[in-house]
Scaffold this active site. Structure first.
Site, PDB file in Angstrom:
ATOM      1  CE1 TYR A  75      37.169  39.698  43.927  1.00 38.19           C
ATOM      2  CE2 TYR A  75      38.903  38.038  43.989  1.00 38.19           C
ATOM      3  CZ  TYR A  75      37.652  38.441  43.576  1.00 38.19           C
ATOM      4  OH  TYR A  75      36.870  37.595  42.829  1.00 38.19           O
ATOM      5  CE  LYS A 114      34.167  37.754  45.364  1.00 37.02           C
ATOM      6  NZ  LYS A 114      32.715  37.634  45.090  1.00 37.02           N
TER       7      LYS A 114
END
Length: 246
Positions: free
Chosen positions: A154, A158
């Site tokens: 994750y 990002k």
């Protein structure tokens, strides 16, 4: 601050932060296309906008699949016109210890969180180039600013969104198109409640002693989407209640 005459796309706009962004952009006068895999949820968000006197359309599809993105873009243009505001919000959040992180989980998170903004932006930026005006706002994450355990896939996705933001900001800096990113902090959303349960307990550990709201993020996005933010590009606007300072 007005977005009258602008057509905006919000990916992942059916609920949570995306829905709040769609509603706030509409409140400022934009015609909004709510894109989401959850078509029923997107239709509810679009209906809420129309009930308040705004203009909106719900568009179902996968923001990380090229043919689906093309179809969504064509439908949006047909119903609302060329797109000049894009909010890349669609994403997923998964956790796993790094040594137990499966390759398919890595691929899934990178596909949705990073490949998706690439595909959607590439499909819609020609409208902005044609208009000589555009606003792209990518929803990143404060986790990519601070790092976070058990979230390598994750955080990497990002972090890639932040890098994509900077690259596109420089590529289009002289074309009337700005590209910025918003990394939310700890925000009280349906997904947060599903993941953590006791949001209030976690919020007590935040500097402001409360969770942020989806509207806190939406107002930051609305500013970056506005005419007033025309000299702001490649930047980070962080609604995080003091969690991370830059």
């Amino acid at each position: 601050m007005s977005l009258n005459g602008k057509v905006a796309v919000v990916t992942g706009g059916a609920r949570g932060i995306g829905r709040a962004i769609a509603l706030v952009l509409a409140r400022h006068g934009a015609a909004v296309a709510v894109w989401d895999l959850d078509l029923a949820g997107a239709e509810e968000a679009a209906a809420e906008i129309r009930a308040a006197g705004g203009t909106a359309v719900a568009v179902g599809g996968d923001a990380a699949e090229a043919s689906s993105v093309r179809a969504a873009a064509e439908r949006t243009r047909a119903e609302l016109g060329p797109v000049t505001v894009l909010v890349n919000n669609a994403g997923i959040n998964e956790t796993a210890r790094f040594t137990e992180l499966a390759e398919d989980a890595w691929d899934r998170v990178i596909r949705i969180n990073l490949k998706g903004p690439f595909l959607v932006t590439q499909a819609l930026v020609p409208d902005m180039l044609e208009a000589g005006w555009g606003r792209i706002v990518n929803i990143s994450s404060s986790s990519a600013q601070t790092g976070s355990p058990n979230m390598a896939h994750y955080v990497s996705s990002k972090g890639g969104v932040i890098g994509l933001t900077k690259a596109l900001a420089m590529e289009y800096v002289a074309k009337g198109i700005t590209v910025n990113h918003v990394p939310p902090g700890f925000i009280d959303t349906p997904l947060t409640r599903e993941t953590l349960g006791d949001v209030a307990a976690v919020a007590k550990m935040m500097p402001m002693k409360r969770a942020g709201t989806p509207e806190d993020v939406a107002h930051a996005v609305a500013y970056l989407a506005s005419e007033e933010a025309g000299y702001v590009t490649g930047q980070t606007l962080s609604p995080n209640g003091g969690r991370y300072l830059v």
